[in-house]
Design a protein around this motif. Structure first.
Motif, PDB file in Angstrom:
ATOM      1  N   ALA A  35       0.831  -1.214   0.000  1.00 61.25           N
ATOM      2  CA  ALA A  35       0.000   0.000   0.000  1.00 61.25           C
ATOM      3  C   ALA A  35       0.859   1.256   0.000  1.00 61.25           C
ATOM      4  CB  ALA A  35      -0.914  -0.005   1.222  1.00 61.25           C
ATOM      5  N   LEU A  36       1.943   1.228   0.786  1.00 62.73           N
ATOM      6  CA  LEU A  36       2.822   2.389   0.840  1.00 62.73           C
ATOM      7  C   LEU A  36       3.500   2.629  -0.500  1.00 62.73           C
ATOM      8  CD1 LEU A  36       4.186   4.602   2.488  1.00 62.73           C
ATOM      9  CD2 LEU A  36       5.904   2.931   3.204  1.00 62.73           C
ATOM     10  N   SER A  37       3.942   1.556  -1.147  1.00 61.96           N
ATOM     11  CA  SER A  37       4.586   1.692  -2.455  1.00 61.96           C
ATOM     12  C   SER A  37       3.628   2.298  -3.468  1.00 61.96           C
ATOM     13  CB  SER A  37       5.067   0.320  -2.944  1.00 61.96           C
ATOM     14  OG  SER A  37       5.994  -0.221  -2.055  1.00 61.96           O
ATOM     15  N   GLN A  54      11.477  13.368   2.909  1.00 66.34           N
ATOM     16  CA  GLN A  54      12.550  12.396   2.642  1.00 66.34           C
ATOM     17  C   GLN A  54      13.593  12.971   1.687  1.00 66.34           C
ATOM     18  OE1 GLN A  54      12.689  10.325  -0.624  1.00 66.34           O
ATOM     19  NE2 GLN A  54      14.766   9.867   0.072  1.00 66.34           N
ATOM     20  N   GLN A  55      13.142  13.613   0.634  1.00 70.91           N
ATOM     21  CA  GLN A  55      14.063  14.169  -0.348  1.00 70.91           C
ATOM     22  C   GLN A  55      14.955  15.246   0.258  1.00 70.91           C
ATOM     23  OE1 GLN A  55      11.220  15.365  -3.343  1.00 70.91           O
ATOM     24  NE2 GLN A  55      11.438  13.455  -4.501  1.00 70.91           N
ATOM     25  N   GLU A  56      14.370  16.089   1.117  1.00 72.11           N
ATOM     26  CA  GLU A  56      15.158  17.165   1.720  1.00 72.11           C
ATOM     27  C   GLU A  56      16.143  16.625   2.749  1.00 72.11           C
ATOM     28  OE1 GLU A  56      15.333  19.892   0.403  1.00 72.11           O
ATOM     29  OE2 GLU A  56      13.491  19.977  -0.794  1.00 72.11           O
ATOM     30  N   THR A  86      14.528   5.802   0.846  1.00 71.81           N
ATOM     31  CA  THR A  86      13.128   6.093   0.526  1.00 71.81           C
ATOM     32  C   THR A  86      12.201   5.564   1.618  1.00 71.81           C
ATOM     33  OG1 THR A  86      12.701   4.012  -0.631  1.00 71.81           O
ATOM     34  CG2 THR A  86      13.652   5.826  -1.929  1.00 71.81           C
ATOM     35  N   PRO A  87      10.963   6.074   1.675  1.00 70.03           N
ATOM     36  CA  PRO A  87      10.007   5.554   2.647  1.00 70.03           C
ATOM     37  C   PRO A  87       9.776   4.047   2.534  1.00 70.03           C
ATOM     38  CG  PRO A  87       9.225   7.636   1.770  1.00 70.03           C
ATOM     39  CD  PRO A  87      10.436   7.260   0.968  1.00 70.03           C
ATOM     40  N   THR A  88       9.698   3.545   1.311  1.00 75.96           N
ATOM     41  CA  THR A  88       9.492   2.102   1.123  1.00 75.96           C
ATOM     42  C   THR A  88      10.676   1.304   1.638  1.00 75.96           C
ATOM     43  OG1 THR A  88       8.118   2.540  -0.816  1.00 75.96           O
ATOM     44  CG2 THR A  88       8.979   0.313  -0.575  1.00 75.96           C
ATOM     45  N   GLN A  89      11.882   1.778   1.365  1.00 75.03           N
ATOM     46  CA  GLN A  89      13.081   1.094   1.850  1.00 75.03           C
ATOM     47  C   GLN A  89      13.153   1.117   3.370  1.00 75.03           C
ATOM     48  OE1 GLN A  89      15.853   3.481  -0.379  1.00 75.03           O
ATOM     49  NE2 GLN A  89      16.155   1.912  -1.960  1.00 75.03           N
ATOM     50  N   PHE A  90      12.786   2.253   3.952  1.00 75.31           N
ATOM     51  CA  PHE A  90      12.806   2.360   5.416  1.00 75.31           C
ATOM     52  C   PHE A  90      11.762   1.434   6.042  1.00 75.31           C
ATOM     53  CE2 PHE A  90      12.147   5.412   9.247  1.00 75.31           C
ATOM     54  CZ  PHE A  90      12.965   4.625  10.046  1.00 75.31           C
ATOM     55  N   ALA A  91      10.596   1.338   5.436  1.00 80.12           N
ATOM     56  CA  ALA A  91       9.550   0.440   5.933  1.00 80.12           C
ATOM     57  C   ALA A  91      10.034  -1.010   5.925  1.00 80.12           C
ATOM     58  CB  ALA A  91       8.288   0.584   5.092  1.00 80.12           C
ATOM     59  N   ALA A  92      10.774  -1.388   4.886  1.00 81.35           N
ATOM     60  CA  ALA A  92      11.292  -2.757   4.804  1.00 81.35           C
ATOM     61  C   ALA A  92      12.325  -3.017   5.897  1.00 81.35           C
ATOM     62  CB  ALA A  92      11.905  -2.994   3.426  1.00 81.35           C
TER      63      ALA A  92
END
Length: 336
Positions: free
Chosen positions: A15-17, A282-284, A309-315
Motif C-alpha cells: 500500500a505504501l509503495s 525524505q528528499q530534503e 526512501t520511505p518504502t526502503q525504510f519500511a522494509a
C-alpha cells in the motif's frame, strides 16, 4: 488484528509503495505551498544528549531553511521511547514527526506485552537518517582500579564479582538495553539493569563512577571517550567503526561469535500523512545528509548517514522487528 504480523507488513509495504508511486506522478505543488503551514515538531522520545537527540538536532536546521518553517526538536522521554512515540502516533495536527529508533520500532513490540500504539499501523516511515554501532564503555578510573583493560578482563571481573555490577541504559527496550542483555546471555554473567530516561543522564552517571558499564550508541558516547572519562572496550557491530578504528568488536575482543547489536534512527510521521509530504521530507533529508558538511559531521560522530526512501525504510523496520524479536526471546528480557 486478525492477520499475522508478516502478512500485515507485506500489505502495508504494498500500500505504501502504491501511494508513493501516485505521489511521484503528481505535482508536489500542494506540499510545497500548503505544507508546512506552521512550525513542525520533531519529537525525540528520549532525554537530551543522546544519539536520537543529536541526530534530530543535526537535520532540523536544513529542514527549517528549505521548507520555510521552524523544525523544533521536542524531548518527550519515558517508557523506553513509548511515551513520545504514542504522542506522535495520536497526533492529528499534521505537523508532528518522530525521530524513531530501533528500540521504538524494532524492539519494543517484542519486549512490552502491551504497547499504546502500533509501530507499523500508526506510522508512515519517512527515511532512515543514520545507522550507528553501539560501544561498550566503562568508567576509565574504575576500570584501571579493577585492572580491566579489555572485554575478556571485564568478563573475568564480572564472573568473580557476581551480582555486584550495574549496567545502565537509555531505557527499557532500547538497543542499548538489548545489547547488554545479549552480552549477558552470551557470557553467562549477571548485571543489574538500571534504565534511565535517555543516554545523556545514563552516561553522566557512568562518567561519575556510579555505574559500571553501558552499551551506548557511539555518537553520544564519543565525546566522553575522547576526553578520557570513559574507556571504550569494544564496538558491538560486526565490523570495526571508522570513528574508532583501534577499538575491536565484541566478537574480536571477547570471543563472542556472531555478536552484533547496532542501532538506527529515522524519521516517521503519523499514519495518514499525505504521501507527497512524506516524499518531500525524505528528499530534503537525503539532500542534507549528502552535503560535505553533514557527511563530515556524521563521520565524526561515528554515524553512517542514509536518507533512503520511505518504502526502503519500511522494509528495514519489518526486518529489524523480526531480528530483535528473536533476540528478546533468546535473552529472556521482559518489561512489565
Amino acid at each position: 488484528m486478525s492477520s499475522t504480523p508478516h502478512t500485515f507488513h507485506r500489505r502495508h509495504l504494498i500500500a505504501l509503495s502504491a501511494a508513493l508511486a501516485a505521489g511521484l506522478t503528481a505535482p508536489l505543488a500542494l506540499a510545497q505551498t500548503a505544507w508546512p503551514s506552521k512550525p513542525v515538531r520533531i519529537v525525540v522520545p528520549f532525554a537530551p544528549g543522546g544519539t536520537t537527540d543529536i541526530l534530530a538536532r543535526a537535520i532540523a536546521p536544513d529542514l527549517s531553511r528549505v521548507l520555510g518553517q521552524q523544525f523544533v526538536v521536542e524531548n518527550k522521554p519515558g517508557a523506553g521511547g513509548n511515551l513520545g512515540s504514542e504522542m506522535v502516533a495520536k497526533s492529528t495536527d499534521g505537523h508532528t514527526l518522530l525521530m524513531g529508533t530501533v528500540g521504538t520500532h524494532g524492539i519494543n513490540r517484542a519486549l512490552y506485552p502491551k504497547l499504546p500504539f502500533d509501530p507499523f499501523k500508526d506510522f508512515a516511515p519517512i527515511t532512515l537518517v543514520a545507522g550507528v554501532p553501539n560501544v561498550m564503555v566503562v568508567n576509565t578510573e574504575k576500570a584501571a582500579a579493577r585492572q580491566i583493560a579489555n572485554v575478556r578482563d571485564f568478563i573475568q571481573y564480572a564472573k568473580s564479582h557476581p551480582g555486584q555490577l550495574n549496567m545502565s541504559s537509555s531505557g527499557n527496550g532500547t538497543s542499548i538495553h538489548l545489547a547488554g542483555e545479549l552480552f549477558k546471555s552470551q557470557t553467562g554473567i549477571f548485571m543489574a539493569h538500571i534504565p534511565y530516561r535517555g543516554s545523556g543522564p545514563a552516561l553522566l552517571d557512568l562518567a561519575a563512577g556510579n555505574m559500571d558499564v553501558m552499551f551506548d550508541n557511539l555518537p553520544s558516547a564519543m565525546q566522553l571517550i575522547k576526553s578520557g572519562k570513559l574507556k571504550a572496550l569494544a564496538v558491538t557491530s560486526a565490523q570495526r567503526s571508522a570513528a574508532l578504528p583501534d577499538t575491536p568488536t565484541v566478537e574480536e575482543a571477547g570471543g563472542l561469535k556472531g555478536f552484533e547489536a547496532s542501532s538506527w534512527f529515522g524519521l516517521l510521521a503519523p499514519a495518514g500523512m499525505p504521501p507527497d509530504v512524506v516524499l518531500r521530507i525524505q528528499q530534503e533529508v537525503a539532500k542534507s545528509l549528502a552535503t560535505p558538511a553533514m557527511k563530515e559531521r556524521m563521520a565524526t560522530l561515528g554515524a553512517i548517514p542514509s536518507g533512503n526512501t520511505p518504502t526502503q525504510f519500511a522494509a528495514i523496520i519489518e526486518s529489524e522487528h523480526k531480528k530483535w524479536a528473536e533476540v528478546v526471546k533468546a535473552s529472556g528480557a521482559k518489561v512489565d
